[in-house]
Enzyme design. Sequence first.
Site, PDB file in Angstrom:
ATOM      1  N   ALA B  35       0.835  -1.201   0.000  1.00 16.34           N
ATOM      2  CA  ALA B  35       0.000   0.000   0.000  1.00 16.34           C
ATOM      3  C   ALA B  35       0.872   1.254   0.000  1.00 16.34           C
ATOM      4  CB  ALA B  35      -0.918   0.006   1.215  1.00 16.34           C
ATOM      5  N   ASP B  36       0.368   2.349  -0.603  1.00 14.99           N
ATOM      6  CA  ASP B  36       1.039   3.633  -0.444  1.00 14.99           C
ATOM      7  C   ASP B  36       0.177   4.511   0.473  1.00 14.99           C
ATOM      8  OD1 ASP B  36      -1.025   4.732  -2.004  1.00 14.99           O
ATOM      9  OD2 ASP B  36       0.181   4.714  -3.832  1.00 14.99           O
ATOM     10  N   SER B  37       0.637   5.735   0.711  1.00 14.08           N
ATOM     11  CA  SER B  37      -0.053   6.585   1.701  1.00 14.08           C
ATOM     12  C   SER B  37      -1.508   6.843   1.296  1.00 14.08           C
ATOM     13  CB  SER B  37       0.696   7.907   1.870  1.00 14.08           C
ATOM     14  OG  SER B  37       0.772   8.570   0.616  1.00 14.08           O
ATOM     15  N   LEU B  38      -1.769   6.959  -0.002  1.00 11.30           N
ATOM     16  CA  LEU B  38      -3.145   7.211  -0.440  1.00 11.30           C
ATOM     17  C   LEU B  38      -4.019   5.969  -0.272  1.00 11.30           C
ATOM     18  CD1 LEU B  38      -2.418   9.328  -3.627  1.00 11.30           C
ATOM     19  CD2 LEU B  38      -3.266  10.131  -1.424  1.00 11.30           C
ATOM     20  N   ASP B  39      -3.403   4.797  -0.466  1.00 12.21           N
ATOM     21  CA  ASP B  39      -4.160   3.558  -0.227  1.00 12.21           C
ATOM     22  C   ASP B  39      -4.614   3.486   1.236  1.00 12.21           C
ATOM     23  OD1 ASP B  39      -3.850   2.590  -2.844  1.00 12.21           O
ATOM     24  OD2 ASP B  39      -1.893   1.727  -2.369  1.00 12.21           O
TER      25      ASP B  39
END
Lengths: 419, 79
Positions: B35-39
């Site tokens: 996951a990235d920060s937006l996920d």
Amino acid sequence: MRRVVVTGLGLVTPLGGDVETSWANLIAGKSGAGQITRFDASNQKATIACEVKDKDHEWGFDADKRVDPKIQRQVDPFIVYGLDAAGQAIEDAGLTEMDEATRERAGVSIGAGIGGLPGIEYESVNLHERGPGRVSPHFVHGRIINLISGQVSIRYGLMGPNHAVVTACSTGAHSIGDAARMIRDDDADIMLAGGSESTVNPLGIAGFAQARALNTSMNDTPEKASRPYDKNRGGFVMGEGAGVVVLEEYEHAKARGAKIYAEVVGYGLSGDAYHVTAPHPEGRGAELSMRMALRKAGLEPCDIDYINAHGTSTMADTIELAAAKRVFGDDLCGASMSSTKSAIGHLLGGAGAVESIFCILAIRDQIVPPTLNLDDPDEGTEGVDLVPHTAKKREVNAVLNNSFGFGGTNASLVMKKVD
Amino acid sequence: MSDTAERVQKIVVEHLGVEAEKVTPDASFIDDLGADSLDIVELVMAFEEEFGVEIPDDDAAEKITTVGDATSYIDEHRG
């Protein structure tokens, strides 16, 4: 001077999820129009559109082939179409395995006219009904126009120029023209160039209908509604989809033994300086654009064999034709001129790119696609081969594509066969 | 697996497009599930919706790094 050639093609259109299906259906005279299925359009003035078909359709589009499902969920359809068409073009060009040095010299120029209107509409309602905290964190970068170029760059590791044109319905043609110049100016050796659009949503249909741009009188016969140059035309039919080409510097393409479809030889641009939606009544901007493209190509008007008209099925068709007659002569010097919007509708920002690909395929197969529904040609069309109803086999060595947009922005591209 | 854990797992699978077997209590959203920060922002919104809890940004950043963290936080804060 560095020469620019086309070495790969990608299409997502209302007639197919790839180049060969779209082209075969176009040449067979099929129409992509039908009742809108994407949403309940029963309260709209226009209930019809040329939609990209679902994957279970005979000529449908399967987004899962090239676009990560997670990305599909986060972005508007115009980005999905653009990503897929770019992937097709890369595969077609044999560039799936580019080394780092090649990727540093490979860029992207894929634009759109409007961008993620369906998502903007959805999140606007969401904001009003449920509050700011429920707006998707992917809202912005899933809707803005340059995110096709961004996504393509990320997916394929392309580190060259990353550009996105926004010139309404001229976008696709400007995108290819600008990208060709970037290669000519030595900014890049390879450019993915084209345009995409998907605004078959309530706000998109209502907006164009209110601007009196759509045909709202033939909802019961969608396949007959897009009828460029016909006396009974009454506005365009909304289309959607994407077209992307691989442009490549000629020596670069030759050195790797790439298949070369055509050379981009001329690019013309102009402004009407007249009205926000209506073209100049004498088509002066269109004429300037075509003349510039021919001059840059170093070709005479009579060298052109096929013109893919902007031809939206509006009153503007006869203005474009009159301008073309001034440039090419009353019989267009024997050139055939057709509007493929009769089959796929108007793809707005995608139109110029998709139609340029049709021009390239006309060169490849020595056949020109038809203008459907041209039952009763309007005054001024006498003596011009508008390729009514059926495709026509003929010699095609050089082609011109016109695209004109709201705001009075015009672009013309000239491409020709490479000997 | 508790009812909360099952529903958390389902949301994570749907949003991150990962296999259910990988969504273990110890799995880190960023390090193990990609996951990235937006996920993470999107996942937190989905948890809020599913369980009717409010998860402030600071809590999301500091207290929820693994799937198990999410399950415990939700169980503690549900009305």
